[in-house]
Design an enzyme around this catalytic site. Structure first.
Site, PDB file in Angstrom:
ATOM      1  N   ASP A 127       0.860  -1.188   0.000  1.00  0.00           N
ATOM      2  CA  ASP A 127       0.000   0.000   0.000  1.00  0.00           C
ATOM      3  C   ASP A 127       0.895   1.237   0.000  1.00  0.00           C
ATOM      4  O   ASP A 127       1.819   1.337   0.811  1.00  0.00           O
ATOM      5  CB  ASP A 127      -0.910  -0.025   1.238  1.00  0.00           C
ATOM      6  CG  ASP A 127      -2.036   0.990   1.143  1.00  0.00           C
ATOM      7  OD1 ASP A 127      -1.748   2.189   0.950  1.00  0.00           O
ATOM      8  OD2 ASP A 127      -3.204   0.597   1.266  1.00  0.00           O
ATOM      9  N   VAL A 176     -10.883   2.682  -3.493  1.00  0.00           N
ATOM     10  CA  VAL A 176     -10.507   2.073  -4.783  1.00  0.00           C
ATOM     11  C   VAL A 176     -11.490   0.938  -5.044  1.00  0.00           C
ATOM     12  O   VAL A 176     -11.647   0.035  -4.205  1.00  0.00           O
ATOM     13  CB  VAL A 176      -9.058   1.560  -4.768  1.00  0.00           C
ATOM     14  CG1 VAL A 176      -8.740   0.873  -6.097  1.00  0.00           C
ATOM     15  CG2 VAL A 176      -8.075   2.702  -4.519  1.00  0.00           C
ATOM     16  N   HIS A 192     -10.259  -5.676  -2.635  1.00  0.00           N
ATOM     17  CA  HIS A 192      -8.925  -5.871  -2.055  1.00  0.00           C
ATOM     18  C   HIS A 192      -9.035  -6.031  -0.550  1.00  0.00           C
ATOM     19  O   HIS A 192      -9.993  -5.566   0.071  1.00  0.00           O
ATOM     20  CB  HIS A 192      -8.001  -4.699  -2.398  1.00  0.00           C
ATOM     21  CG  HIS A 192      -8.536  -3.367  -1.975  1.00  0.00           C
ATOM     22  ND1 HIS A 192      -9.473  -2.681  -2.718  1.00  0.00           N
ATOM     23  CD2 HIS A 192      -8.296  -2.610  -0.885  1.00  0.00           C
ATOM     24  CE1 HIS A 192      -9.767  -1.543  -2.104  1.00  0.00           C
ATOM     25  NE2 HIS A 192      -9.076  -1.490  -0.982  1.00  0.00           N
ATOM     26  N   HIS A 205      -6.816  -5.519   3.063  1.00  0.00           N
ATOM     27  CA  HIS A 205      -5.661  -4.905   3.724  1.00  0.00           C
ATOM     28  C   HIS A 205      -5.066  -5.889   4.738  1.00  0.00           C
ATOM     29  O   HIS A 205      -5.810  -6.466   5.545  1.00  0.00           O
ATOM     30  CB  HIS A 205      -6.096  -3.652   4.495  1.00  0.00           C
ATOM     31  CG  HIS A 205      -6.677  -2.565   3.643  1.00  0.00           C
ATOM     32  ND1 HIS A 205      -5.953  -1.458   3.257  1.00  0.00           N
ATOM     33  CD2 HIS A 205      -7.913  -2.405   3.109  1.00  0.00           C
ATOM     34  CE1 HIS A 205      -6.725  -0.664   2.529  1.00  0.00           C
ATOM     35  NE2 HIS A 205      -7.924  -1.211   2.417  1.00  0.00           N
TER      36      HIS A 205
HETATM   37  P1  AMP Z   1      -9.756   1.263   0.306  1.00  0.00           P
HETATM   38  O1  AMP Z   1     -10.036   2.570   0.994  1.00  0.00           O
HETATM   39  O2  AMP Z   1     -10.022   0.042   1.126  1.00  0.00           O
HETATM   40  O3  AMP Z   1     -10.406   1.254  -1.050  1.00  0.00           O
HETATM   41  O4  AMP Z   1      -8.182   1.224   0.145  1.00  0.00           O
HETATM   42  C1  AMP Z   1      -7.497   1.619  -0.970  1.00  0.00           C
HETATM   43  C2  AMP Z   1      -6.047   1.584  -0.575  1.00  0.00           C
HETATM   44  O5  AMP Z   1      -5.280   1.673  -1.741  1.00  0.00           O
HETATM   45  C3  AMP Z   1      -5.612   2.716   0.347  1.00  0.00           C
HETATM   46  O6  AMP Z   1      -5.065   2.173   1.535  1.00  0.00           O
HETATM   47  C4  AMP Z   1      -4.571   3.476  -0.477  1.00  0.00           C
HETATM   48  O7  AMP Z   1      -3.511   3.911   0.322  1.00  0.00           O
HETATM   49  C5  AMP Z   1      -4.131   2.419  -1.458  1.00  0.00           C
HETATM   50  N1  AMP Z   1      -3.642   2.883  -2.745  1.00  0.00           N
HETATM   51  C6  AMP Z   1      -4.149   3.875  -3.527  1.00  0.00           C
HETATM   52  N2  AMP Z   1      -3.441   3.985  -4.669  1.00  0.00           N
HETATM   53  C7  AMP Z   1      -2.495   3.015  -4.629  1.00  0.00           C
HETATM   54  C8  AMP Z   1      -1.449   2.603  -5.512  1.00  0.00           C
HETATM   55  N3  AMP Z   1      -1.244   3.203  -6.680  1.00  0.00           N
HETATM   56  N4  AMP Z   1      -0.648   1.576  -5.138  1.00  0.00           N
HETATM   57  C9  AMP Z   1      -0.830   0.964  -3.945  1.00  0.00           C
HETATM   58  N5  AMP Z   1      -1.796   1.301  -3.063  1.00  0.00           N
HETATM   59  C10 AMP Z   1      -2.603   2.318  -3.397  1.00  0.00           C
END
Ligand code: AMP
Length: 143
Positions: free
Chosen positions: A36, A101, A105, A107
């Site tokens: 992340d 996103v 996924h 975490h």
């Molecule tokens: P969520 O809020 O569960 O959708 O988490 C999305 C996660 O993706 C967040 O923890 C962000 O920090 C992470 N994130 C966003 N863009 C990227 C990226 N390009 N590469 C890796 N992680 C990312």
């Protein structure tokens, strides 16, 4: 299961297609794991199925077996890699829950006694730090 709300331009779809870089720690035919970029703690890793779905709500249930097998593998690896006391597993569905996103996924966040999580989608980590942490996780996965 519907994929009607799935946006193929989301950032994880781009990472899966190799259009933008990521610090990958694991890949098999169904699942990818990478660092992340805004970690909530040391070694924060995302585990992502290759199959397109917006989140858990619209995913095909056949996604979950392979996905959570990798979640467990990565959780064990990050615990060893960073000598963590525990591991938090989180997964968000839709904006009201904190999802930002829109590709399913999970975490995986190593935890240390007495150390709280940093804010969700907070500060960007330096690429060299992510690269170093990814290397530690890859080594733990290979051990
Ligand atoms: P969520 O809020 O569960 O959708 O988490 C999305 C996660 O993706 C967040 O923890 C962000 O920090 C992470 N994130 C966003 N863009 C990227 C990226 N390009 N590469 C890796 N992680 C990312």
């Amino acid at each position: 299961m519907t994929e009607v709300n799935y946006d193929t331009g989301n950032i994880f779809a781009k990472i899966l297609r190799g259009e933008i870089p990521s610090h990958r720690v694991y890949e098999d035919k169904a699942v990818v794991a990478f660092m992340d970029v805004m970690p909530q703690g040391l070694g924060h890793t995302l585990v992502v199925p290759k199959a397109p779905s917006r989140n858990l709500l619209d995913a095909n249930p056949s996604t979950f077996g392979p996905l959570f097998a990798v979640v467990q593998k990565v959780a064990q690896a990050v615990k060893r890699a960073f000598d963590a006391d525990g591991v938090t597993i989180m997964q968000f569905n839709e904006p009201a829950s904190g999802q930002t996103v829109y590709h399913l996924h999970v975490h995986v966040i190593p935890r240390f006694d007495g150390i709280p999580l940093k804010p969700h989608t907070g500060a960007m980590e330096k690429p060299e730090v992510l690269a170093r942490n990814a290397e530690k996780i890859r080594a733990a996965l290979a051990a």
